[in-house]
Structures are given as structure tokens and as C-alpha cells.
Design a protein around this motif. Structure first.
Motif, PDB file in Angstrom:
ATOM      1  N   GLU A  81       0.840  -1.214   0.000  1.00  0.00           N
ATOM      2  CA  GLU A  81       0.000   0.000   0.000  1.00  0.00           C
ATOM      3  C   GLU A  81       0.872   1.261   0.000  1.00  0.00           C
ATOM      4  OE1 GLU A  81      -3.686   0.816   2.833  1.00  0.00           O
ATOM      5  OE2 GLU A  81      -2.626  -1.029   3.355  1.00  0.00           O
ATOM      6  N   LEU A  82       1.927   1.193   0.827  1.00  0.00           N
ATOM      7  CA  LEU A  82       2.829   2.345   0.925  1.00  0.00           C
ATOM      8  C   LEU A  82       3.542   2.607  -0.398  1.00  0.00           C
ATOM      9  CD1 LEU A  82       4.267   1.619   4.456  1.00  0.00           C
ATOM     10  CD2 LEU A  82       3.182   3.770   3.779  1.00  0.00           C
ATOM     11  N   ARG A  83       3.990   1.512  -1.024  1.00  0.00           N
ATOM     12  CA  ARG A  83       4.703   1.668  -2.303  1.00  0.00           C
ATOM     13  C   ARG A  83       3.784   2.271  -3.361  1.00  0.00           C
ATOM     14  NH1 ARG A  83       7.266  -3.371  -0.903  1.00  0.00           N
ATOM     15  NH2 ARG A  83       9.241  -2.703   0.001  1.00  0.00           N
ATOM     16  N   THR A  84       2.552   1.750  -3.413  1.00  0.00           N
ATOM     17  CA  THR A  84       1.607   2.278  -4.411  1.00  0.00           C
ATOM     18  C   THR A  84       1.335   3.751  -4.132  1.00  0.00           C
ATOM     19  OG1 THR A  84       0.589   0.122  -4.403  1.00  0.00           O
ATOM     20  CG2 THR A  84      -0.667   1.876  -5.447  1.00  0.00           C
ATOM     21  N   TYR A  85       1.168   4.076  -2.855  1.00  0.00           N
ATOM     22  CA  TYR A  85       0.901   5.464  -2.482  1.00  0.00           C
ATOM     23  C   TYR A  85       2.040   6.377  -2.967  1.00  0.00           C
ATOM     24  CZ  TYR A  85       1.137   9.562   0.555  1.00  0.00           C
ATOM     25  OH  TYR A  85       1.273  10.845   1.018  1.00  0.00           O
ATOM     26  N   LEU A  86       3.298   5.957  -2.713  1.00  0.00           N
ATOM     27  CA  LEU A  86       4.437   6.808  -3.094  1.00  0.00           C
ATOM     28  C   LEU A  86       4.576   6.909  -4.611  1.00  0.00           C
ATOM     29  CD1 LEU A  86       7.054   5.811  -0.384  1.00  0.00           C
ATOM     30  CD2 LEU A  86       5.836   7.985  -0.585  1.00  0.00           C
ATOM     31  N   ARG A  87       4.316   5.784  -5.279  1.00  0.00           N
ATOM     32  CA  ARG A  87       4.397   5.805  -6.745  1.00  0.00           C
ATOM     33  C   ARG A  87       3.324   6.755  -7.294  1.00  0.00           C
ATOM     34  NH1 ARG A  87       5.082   0.099  -8.612  1.00  0.00           N
ATOM     35  NH2 ARG A  87       7.094   0.370  -7.608  1.00  0.00           N
ATOM     36  N   ASP A  88       2.136   6.688  -6.723  1.00  0.00           N
ATOM     37  CA  ASP A  88       1.046   7.559  -7.191  1.00  0.00           C
ATOM     38  C   ASP A  88       1.320   9.038  -6.908  1.00  0.00           C
ATOM     39  OD1 ASP A  88      -0.216   5.343  -8.064  1.00  0.00           O
ATOM     40  OD2 ASP A  88      -1.726   5.261  -6.453  1.00  0.00           O
ATOM     41  N   ARG A  89       2.152   9.306  -5.928  1.00  0.00           N
ATOM     42  CA  ARG A  89       2.526  10.703  -5.669  1.00  0.00           C
ATOM     43  C   ARG A  89       3.478  11.208  -6.751  1.00  0.00           C
ATOM     44  NH1 ARG A  89       0.591  13.842  -1.441  1.00  0.00           N
ATOM     45  NH2 ARG A  89       2.636  14.803  -1.229  1.00  0.00           N
TER      46      ARG A  89
END
Ligand code: J2J
Length: 538
Positions: free
Chosen positions: A488-496
Motif C-alpha cells: 500500500e505504501l509503495r503504491t501510495y508513493l508511486r502515485d505521488r
């Protein structure tokens, strides 16, 4: 633009560097014409699709510069370059140099988060991208930049241009070029950064060309030199130490490799009879590992440079026996100062040190926390100033007060020891940065992205040791409510829109951070904790 926005050297230093013959008043545009006169049909650059002679490069650059002027790009305008290693990269930067417009260098790995900041800060008028590279399509990113960044007027695409301007349509009938001054800023380079977002580094024609000449002297570059560019072309190491630009200045040949992997680079080395290349330590490790298992002819290779991060002495020892070439350690920075081991230094020096400054006009201080000089072989922060080290970042008045001393020394943030012969060993780092195999990550930048999440109360990014990359990054976090899982964290950072290499390699949730005496998060203790964790769990 004012002196505060683009800091420069005090007049007495300018006079001195000119008097001493460091700055010779030539621009990159002048140099290219001179190289054409000297070397004519000799091959200057080659990539996986074509090759250009010095003559063809000069002519094409003139045509492209004419097209850029026609498009409305003016002297002093900033243009973001995000291109892979290719002839187009070389052509466009020289074309911009020629009209006195400033390339703003970014890496192919950068995404919305970095690009939007850089475009806004530099008020760039154009953005140059490939249609795709390394499995990533740049057009959607270009559309978002074009729509959201007010200053951008043109997107230039190398490849399928969709609604944008095709790079190849810009080669036009040649026009007279504007006059460009050698003391003007030639381009903006990116700093590794240690605070919130990367800083822009203004390098002039005069100072950069001087750094190329010194690099060429030390690396013994000649018309017979064949340089293989495997790291991103826009990185200061690949561009200038002596890199692409130094090789051209010497009349040599530049081979642009789309990748540094042994599968791609080894056949190129053999086929092109490469004499010199520059690697970051983990690529050197990959090459050292792969070479004995492949039957390639490396006999043309004279110098393997390794830099960008600390190269361990055990790996350094293996370079000459494996490749039968000289190892050169390079400790440089986009802000200026570059240190090299010399090609004829004793093996001990080459294996154990990061070299010494390339110019006799480089000034070096090693200081303690009170800015007092420490003794020989004592660790301290490296401060420097000189004829090719900037006096301040671009439009960063407040930050410059901290990053430079009052008398103009740049605070490198590197902890070093200098021996009695002036050789430098990098022993640590003062700045809040992770050096992930040569790719620099400003801790604060990633922390800001994490803290922007509604479930994250606080975040601290620290380095953790890694056998291959030297360092990886670890995020310590305190949650507000529920702890999120890693994916979830990785997806969040990638989406940023953050470059993938900046995404932490490990996430750890804790209830509180250790505090230093003054109530600040103690990163030292966090670094110790993660080291301890690995020592006991692996
Ligand atoms: C330890 N740390 C090193 C080394 C850079 C040539 C080579 C490299 C760069 C570069 C460059 C290191 N050992 N051999 O611009 O022209 C770390 C230091 C330094 C920071 C600068 C060049 N070589 N480093 O790496 O601007 O911390 O430039 O201050 O990307 O990399 O990073 P950068």
C-alpha cells in the motif's frame, strides 16, 4: 536575473581565475565549431541507431538551434531535458548552448513529483522527452506537465510526438546565432539534495569547460580516446568527468549505451574498442562478477573509473586483475569539485583513496562542527571553493546561507580525511541523504511525501547497509491510527509521482522515535537500530 538569484564569484576571484588561465572565454558553441574545423569527418558520437562525425554534429546542431529559435526559444530560456543516452541528447544540449538557452538536466527515472518542482522552479518554457524509454511512456507525464505548469509552452518529443512537436521537425535552414557570453550560465544541473527538494546548480560555460580541460589532462584523453557512456548522460559524472563533453573536447569518440548491464555494455566495449568508461560501485561489482564468465575482448580498455559513491577497497583490488586496466577512483559533485586518483598513482593510493582535487586552484578545508580546521588524517566535513565550484544554488537565497560559508566555501556534507599528500578518503556523511548506489535521495523529500498521508503521523528515512548498493533506504514511521502494509505504501508513493529509486526499500512502524539531546529525532540511533536488526536477523 539578480546576483542573489544566480550567485556568482566575487570580482576579485573572477579576475584571478581569468589571469591564471582557468577561464578562457570560450563557449560550448564556439568549441563545437572549433572541433568541426579540427576533426571534420572523424566520428564524434555513436548510439545504437546511428553515428555522427564532428562535421555532421556541428551542422545538425546549427540546424536544430535554428529550429529552436523558430519555435520561440530565446537566449536564457530554460528547457527541461529528460532523455536517455542517445545522439539526440548531445545534439539538443549543444543546440541550446549555442542559442544561449539553458538545458535543465533531469534523469529518465524522474516523475511528476520531481519534474513539476524543477519546471516550476526554473520557469522552463519547454520540455524534451522520448516517447518511451525503459518500459515507461512519457507522453502522459508530458501532458500533465504541459497542462499544469504555466511556463511550459512546448513539449518536444523524440519519437512518436502525438499532439506535440516532433524533434526531427526542428532541423531547419540555418540562421545566425545570438551572441553568448562565456561567463553566462550554460545549464542547470541537479543536486543530490539533502533538504526537501532538489536544488538547481548554475554552471557557466567558463567554469565547466575549465573542469573538462583539467579532467582531460588527468585522464589523458586524446583523439584516440573512446568513452563508453553507461550511466545516465545527464549525470555530472557521465557528462563531464571527463565523460561525454570531455571526450568531445579531446576529439575522441563517445559511444552512448542505453544501459550499463554487462549484456549490453560488454559487446559494445568489444565492438567499439572502448578505452575508458565510468561506473558507479555496484555496476563495477556486476561487471567484476560477469567478466570472468564471458569471453569478451576487453583489451582496448585502459581506464575504468568508479565514483558517485564509496568504492570499497576489496572490490577496488579486483579491477586491474580482472580487466587488465587502470582503476581510477572519482569523487565528484555536480556543485563542482572533482577528485581523481591519478593514472600513475601507486596501487595502494588507487585502491584506498578517492583521489585528490583536479585543480591546483581548488581550495579544500576539513572542519569540525565549529568550522575549525582539523588535522591531517582527522575526519571532518569537507568544504571547498574554486574555479569550477558554484558560489550558490539557483534561486535559493535562504538555503545558500546554510550551504555555503560566508567566504564562499561550499559545505559538501561529506565527512573525509585528508592525508599528508592531499589524498582524500570519504569516511561518512553529514548531510541527510541516502546514497543508493550513486543515486542520491534527500531524506526530507521522501519524509514529506509520507507525512502527507493521513494515516502517517511522522516519518524518518535513514540509510541501511547493503552489500551490493552500498546503502539502501529504510523508512521508520509512526502511525496515527492503522499501520499500512508495504505494498500500500509503495503504491501510495508511486502515485505521488516520486521516482521509483526513492521509494524506501524497507518500511518499519514504531511507536516513537529515539530523540537526540535537543528533542530532535535521532537518525544516528535509527541507523544503529536498523544495522542491529540486520546483524541479528540475517
Ligand atoms: C564516496 N562518495 C562519493 C566517491 C561522489 C564525478 C563523480 C561523481 C559525481 C557525483 C560527480 C563519491 N566516494 N567516490 O558529479 O562529476 C558522493 C558524495 C558527493 C555526492 C555528489 C562527478 N563520489 N560521492 O556523484 O552530485 O557524497 O555527483 O558529495 O551526484 O556523491 O553527488 P553528485
Amino acid at each position: 536575473m539578480t546576483r542573489e538569484e544566480i550567485p556568482t564569484w566575487p570580482q576579485s576571484f573572477i579576475d584571478y581565475y581569468i589571469e591564471q588561465g582557468c577561464w578562457e572565454g570560450e563557449t560550448f558553441g564556439d568549441i563545437l565549431s572549433r572541433l568541426n574545423n579540427l576533426y571534420q569527418e572523424k566520428i564524434a558520437v555513436k548510439d545504437h541507431t546511428s553515428a555522427l562525425s564532428y562535421r555532421a554534429l556541428d551542422e545538425r546542431v546549427h540546424q536544430l538551434a535554428s529550429g529552436l529559435l523558430y519555435l520561440g526559444i530565446q537566449p536564457q530560456d530554460r528547457v527541461i531535458i529528460q532523455l536517455p543516452n542517445s545522439i539526440a541528447f548531445v545534439e539538443i544540449i549543444f543546440a541550446l548552448f549555442r542559442i544561449g538557452a539553458l538545458p535543465v538536466f533531469t534523469l529518465p527515472a524522474h516523475r511528476w513529483s520531481e519534474l513539476s518542482y524543477i519546471a516550476e522552479k526554473s520557469e522552463a518554457v519547454a520540455y524534451v522527452v522520448p516517447d518511451q524509454y525503459d518500459g515507461f511512456g512519457y507522453l502522459p507525464l508530458a501532458r500533465t506537465i504541459n497542462k499544469n505548469i504555466e511556463s511550459i509552452q512546448n513539449v518536444i518529443v523524440v519519437g512518436e510526438e502525438a499532439e506535440f512537436t516532433n524533434y526531427h521537425s526542428l532541423f531547419m535552414e540555418t540562421q545566425p546565432m545570438p551572441a553568448v557570453s562565456a561567463d553566462s550560465v550554460a545549464f542547470l544541473q541537479l543536486s543530490g539534495g539533502s533538504t526537501g527538494l532538489p536544488k538547481l546548480i548554475p554552471r557557466t560555460h567558463n567554469d565547466y569547460i575549465y573542469s573538462l580541460k583539467k579532467s582531460n589532462e588527468i585522464c589523458q584523453m586524446t583523439t584516440a580516446s573512446i568513452y563508453l557512456a553507461v550511466l545516465p548522460a545527464a549525470h555530472n559524472f557521465t557528462l563531464s568527468s571527463p565523460g561525454i563533453l570531455g571526450t568531445l573536447l579531446a576529439g575522441g569518440k563517445v559511444i552512448l549505451s542505453p544501459s550499463g548491464s554487462p549484456e549490453v555494455a560488454f559487446p559494445l566495449m568489444e565492438k567499439e574498442r572502448v578505452t575508458i568508461t565510468g561506473l558507479v560501485p555496484h555496476l563495477a561489482l556486476l561487471w567484476l562478477d560477469a567478466a570472468p564468465r564471458r569471453s569478451f575482448d576487453f583489451s582496448s580498455l585502459e581506464v575504468m573509473q568508479v565514483g558517485g559513491a564509496k568504492f570499497g577497497s576489496e572490490a577496488a583490488k579486483r579491477v586491474t586483475p580482472t580487466f587488465n586496466c587502470t582503476l581510477q577512483q572519482v569523487f565528484g559533485m555536480a556543485e563542482g569539485l572533482v577528485n581523481y586518483t591519478r593514472l600513475d598513482d601507486p596501487a595502494e593510493v588507487i585502491i584506498h583513496t578517492q583521489g585528490r582535487p583536479m585543480s591546483e586552484y581548488d581550495e579544500i578545508l576539513v572542519v569540525n562542527a565549529n568550522d575549525e580546521p582539523v588535522g591531517v588524517n582527522q575526519p571532518g566535513e569537507l568544504l571547498t571553493r574554486g574555479p569550477y565550484t558554484i558560489r550558490g544554488y539557483y534561486k535559493a537565497q535562504e538555503h545558500n546561507k546554510k550551504a555555503f560559508t560566508e567566504n564562499g566555501f561550499y559545505r559538501t556534507g561529506d565527512i573525509v580525511c585528508v592525508d599528508e599528500h592531499g589524498y582524500i578518503t570519504v569516511t561518512g556523511r553529514e548531510k541527510d541523504q541516502i546514497n543508493r548506489g550513486g543515486e542520491k535521495i534527500a531524506a526530507e523529500e521522501v519524509e514529506n511525501h509520507l507525512i502527507a498521508h493521513e494515516q502517517i503521523f511522522d516519518a524518518a528515512i535513514v540509510s541501511m547497509p547493503d552489500a551490493f548498493l552500498g546503502e539502501k533506504s529504510c523508512a521508520y514511521m509512526i502511525s496515527k491510527s492503522e499501520e499500512m502494509d508495504d505494498s500500500e505504501l509503495r503504491t501510495y508513493l508511486r502515485d505521488r509521482g516520486m521516482a521509483v529509486y526513492k521509494i524506501p526499500d524497507r518500511f518499519i512502524w514504531v511507536n516513537e522515535f529515539p530523540q537526540s539531546g535537543v528533542g530532535k529525532t535521532s537518525k544516528k540511533d535509527l541507523r544503529e537500530a536498523i544495522k542491529e536488526f540486520y546483524n541479528t536477523n540475517l
